[in-house]
Write a protein that holds these residues in place. Structure first.
Motif, short mmCIF file in Angstrom:
data_model
loop_
_atom_site.label_atom_id
_atom_site.label_comp_id
_atom_site.label_asym_id
_atom_site.label_seq_id
_atom_site.Cartn_x
_atom_site.Cartn_y
_atom_site.Cartn_z
N ALA A 174 0.83 -1.21 0.00
CA ALA A 174 0.00 0.00 0.00
C ALA A 174 0.86 1.26 0.00
O ALA A 174 0.59 2.21 -0.75
CB ALA A 174 -0.93 -0.01 1.22
N SER A 223 -3.43 1.35 -4.07
CA SER A 223 -2.95 1.54 -2.70
C SER A 223 -4.09 1.40 -1.70
O SER A 223 -3.94 0.76 -0.65
CB SER A 223 -2.31 2.93 -2.56
OG SER A 223 -1.94 3.18 -1.22
N PHE A 226 -4.92 -2.24 -1.11
CA PHE A 226 -3.98 -2.92 -0.21
C PHE A 226 -4.14 -2.45 1.23
O PHE A 226 -4.02 -3.24 2.16
CB PHE A 226 -2.55 -2.72 -0.70
CG PHE A 226 -2.16 -3.64 -1.82
CD1 PHE A 226 -2.05 -5.01 -1.60
CD2 PHE A 226 -1.92 -3.16 -3.09
CE1 PHE A 226 -1.70 -5.87 -2.63
CE2 PHE A 226 -1.56 -4.01 -4.13
CZ PHE A 226 -1.46 -5.37 -3.89
N PHE A 227 -4.41 -1.16 1.42
CA PHE A 227 -4.69 -0.68 2.78
C PHE A 227 -5.93 -1.39 3.35
O PHE A 227 -5.95 -1.79 4.52
CB PHE A 227 -4.91 0.83 2.79
CG PHE A 227 -3.65 1.63 2.97
CD1 PHE A 227 -2.81 1.40 4.05
CD2 PHE A 227 -3.30 2.62 2.06
CE1 PHE A 227 -1.64 2.14 4.22
CE2 PHE A 227 -2.14 3.36 2.22
CZ PHE A 227 -1.31 3.12 3.30
N VAL A 264 -8.11 6.47 -3.02
CA VAL A 264 -7.60 5.59 -1.95
C VAL A 264 -8.75 5.08 -1.10
O VAL A 264 -8.85 3.88 -0.80
CB VAL A 264 -6.56 6.33 -1.08
CG1 VAL A 264 -6.23 5.51 0.16
CG2 VAL A 264 -5.29 6.59 -1.87
#
Length: 605
Positions: A174, A223, A226-227, A264
């Protein structure tokens, strides 16, 4: 230019080979200790995660009903599993179960034990790429070797059904993609004539973005994914992840912009959505999990937040009480400053003195080099490190973990090491910087020495330092304590032989009472956690013996001790216990049955 490209290719090739060796080495542990008909783990958390991930990979539901749990007063279950009116459910965060279960459904459930080594190997490559972006090629290469040979990273990759390595790898992914999304500092969107082309001849607000901006926006979205995956893997880590991310965002808000931030958040929402669905199905709320204590804390925090907002508008001055409630729920197991500092000393200073020493030297070097004006990237890095370290040390350090049966031993298998993996990871690039700068200082050289012989000597010094640290790290993870992988390997083989002997002496539908061996017996046998005598457990057993064979596996007892238990402790529950077999020097297997109550002859008709 050609030489630089060749050098870069050599470095990335080295890292790929390093990652491949790491994968083979860490996978070999499970490969040699497990078989298709015997896949067991060294902790109840791993056992439960694997069990439910395998169920999910085979298309089965995460919750399953067991009538024995109802008959046995909801006591028939292993650790890390909860029983809700006979429905057995995972206690753990669902992220690793859902991800590994989904991958297992594609590639077969046999791959599940090897997924953490695979992702950990990828993590080495992406860690190299990330540190190269933030620091330099040389620091990134050294950092990759430090990570690949770091004892905690190896240990919890081998113990592959723990969440921690998967979580930290997802966070590294991330962060790498958010760095890509931030783009190059020198090329700002509003300063690039090719970035945004507004045509007065076209519709109002019609604009065109160049390809680089599209890639940055895609990187921001990835990102976020993945976070989100990291958060569902270990949701409790939002406690430090959120403030650290916010502080870094303050430094780079202009480069990221509001659109990338929204992307995000969209990626995070997409990743969290399946987890929220299963939380709702299993625990009756999208934000709930298997930990009842955490669920109660979430309820209290939500209620307190609403009360604080109402208090703000109504003018009530009750913030002290509200803050006390928040503090009590966050530090659910208490706040112990002295113990936290003591644990940090044991598991950072004493366990990894070389890493800490190199890190402190690197901090000093950075301070000297930036004495006039501190670079923004270093300031953001150290502020994030300070926030993460403080929260992790005082949050988890206040808890008391006794994974090692000896509470006076500070070994790699105790949970502090895996919970503090983010701290160790962030120390590595600074330690690598210290190795790089120190080797250059010895040769009175700068970053790019012109003389070839100086470059060779500097590279030799750096390689020697990394080799010595790596060798010491590998020896430590193998033989550094009674929980070293070499000892764990032989213990697992011994327990495999012991468990298979127990299986040969017990029926498939039997229930085994045991204190710590649930991780080896479940799910082949039902288990109850406990020891005899225990009033609540014996009440449950007195019902279970009417439907299932019930056994007791614990320390071997002398005949007079068994007689004492039968006469004094078990008779009120109409139970009797008899030895089935002495399994080894210390343990015995006993069978619990319904005792036959003798009716006096005078009372017979």
């Amino acid at each position: 230019m050609m030489k630089i490209k060749i050098k870069n290719h050599i470095n990335i090739a080295l890292v790929v080979v390093l990652a491949a060796v790491f994968f083979v080495a860490t996978s070999s542990f499970n490969y040699f200790t497990q078989t298709a008909d015997y896949t067991k783990w060294s902790s109840p958390d791993e056992t439960a995660n694997y069990f439910f991930a395998k169920r999910f990979s085979q298309g089965e539901s995460l919750a399953y009903f067991d009538a024995a749990a109802i008959i046995g007063d909801n006591m028939v279950m292993p650790r890390s599993v909860r029983s809700d009116a006979g429905w057995l459910k995972p206690v753990s965060f669902l992220g690793i179960i859902l991800m590994y279960g989904e991958l297992g459904s594609i590639f077969g459930s046999a791959v599940i034990p090897f997924l953490t080594p695979f992702f950990a190997a990828l993590g080495i490559i992406i860690f190299y790429a990330l540190i190269k972006k933030i620091f330099s090629e040389r620091i990134a290469l050294i950092s990759a070797f430090l990570l690949a040979t770091f004892p905690v990273y190896i240990y919890y990759t081998v113990r592959s059904m723990f969440h921690n390595v998967l979580f930290i790898v997802l966070v590294v992914f991330a962060v790498y993609f958010i760095v890509l999304a931030a783009g190059n500092r020198k090329k700002k969107l509003e300063e690039s004539p090719e970035a945004v082309k507004i045509s007065v001849y076209k519709k109002f607000l019609t604009f065109k973005l160049d390809l680089k901006i599209w890639w940055q926006m895609l990187a921001a979205f990835i990102s976020g994914i993945f976070f989100g995956l990291a958060l569902i893997t270990r949701s409790s880590e939002i406690l430090w992840l959120a403030p650290a991310a916010f502080v870094v965002w303050l430094f780079y808000a202009k480069r990221l912009g509001i659109i990338k931030l929204i992307l995000v958040l969209c990626g995070m929402f997409l990743a969290i959505l399946p987890n929220a669905y299963f939380n709702q199905a299993l625990y009756s709320a999208p934000i709930y999990g298997g930990y009842n204590e955490m669920n109660r804390s979430l309820d209290d925090l939500s209620k307190t937040g609403s009360q604080m907002i109402n208090s703000f508008f109504s003018g009530d001055n009750k913030y002290g009480a509200y803050l006390e409630t928040i503090y009590r729920n966050i530090f659910y197991f208490g706040f112990n400053k002295d113990q936290s500092i003591s644990m940090a000393r044991h598991y950072i200073l004493e366990m990894f003195p070389v890493l800490l020493g190199a890190f402190l030297l690197g901090c000093l070097i950075i301070l000297v080099l930036n004495i006039r004006k501190f670079q923004k990237k270093y300031l953001a890095y150290f502020l994030a490190f300070a926030i993460i370290s403080a929260i992790l040390i005082f949050y988890y350090g206040s808890w008391k973990f006794n994974d090692n049966p000896d509470p006076n031993r500070f070994t790699i298998g105790n949970s502090y090491t895996r919970y503090w993996l983010p701290i160790y990871l962030m120390m590595m690039p600074i330690a690598a910087l210290a190795i790089t700068r120190f080797s250059q200082a010895i040769m009175f050289s700068g970053d790019h020495p012109k003389r070839r012989w100086k470059r060779i000597i500097i590279a030799g010094i750096q390689s020697s330092a990394v080799l010595i640290i790596s060798a010491a790290s590998i020896l430590f993870v193998l033989y550094g304590s009674e929980e070293g992988l070499a000892y764990l390997y032989y213990n697992n083989l011994a327990e495999k032989n012991n468990a298979q002997r127990v299986f040969s002496l017990t029926e498939n539908n039997s229930v085994i009472i045991t204190r710590y061996y649930d991780k080896f017996f479940f799910p082949d046998r039902r288990v109850i956690m406990g020891t005899i005598p225990d009033a609540e457990m014996l009440t449950a057993v007195s019902k279970l013996v009417n439907y299932y064979p019930v056994y007791y596996y614990n320390f071997y007892l002398k005949e007079e001790d068994v007689n004492y238990l039968n006469e004094r402790k078990l008779s009120p529950y109409q139970l009797k216990m008899s030895l089935v077999k002495k399994m080894n020097r210390n343990f015995g297997l006993y069978k619990l049955e319904k005792a036959v109550v003798e009716v006096p002859a005078a009372n017979k008709k």
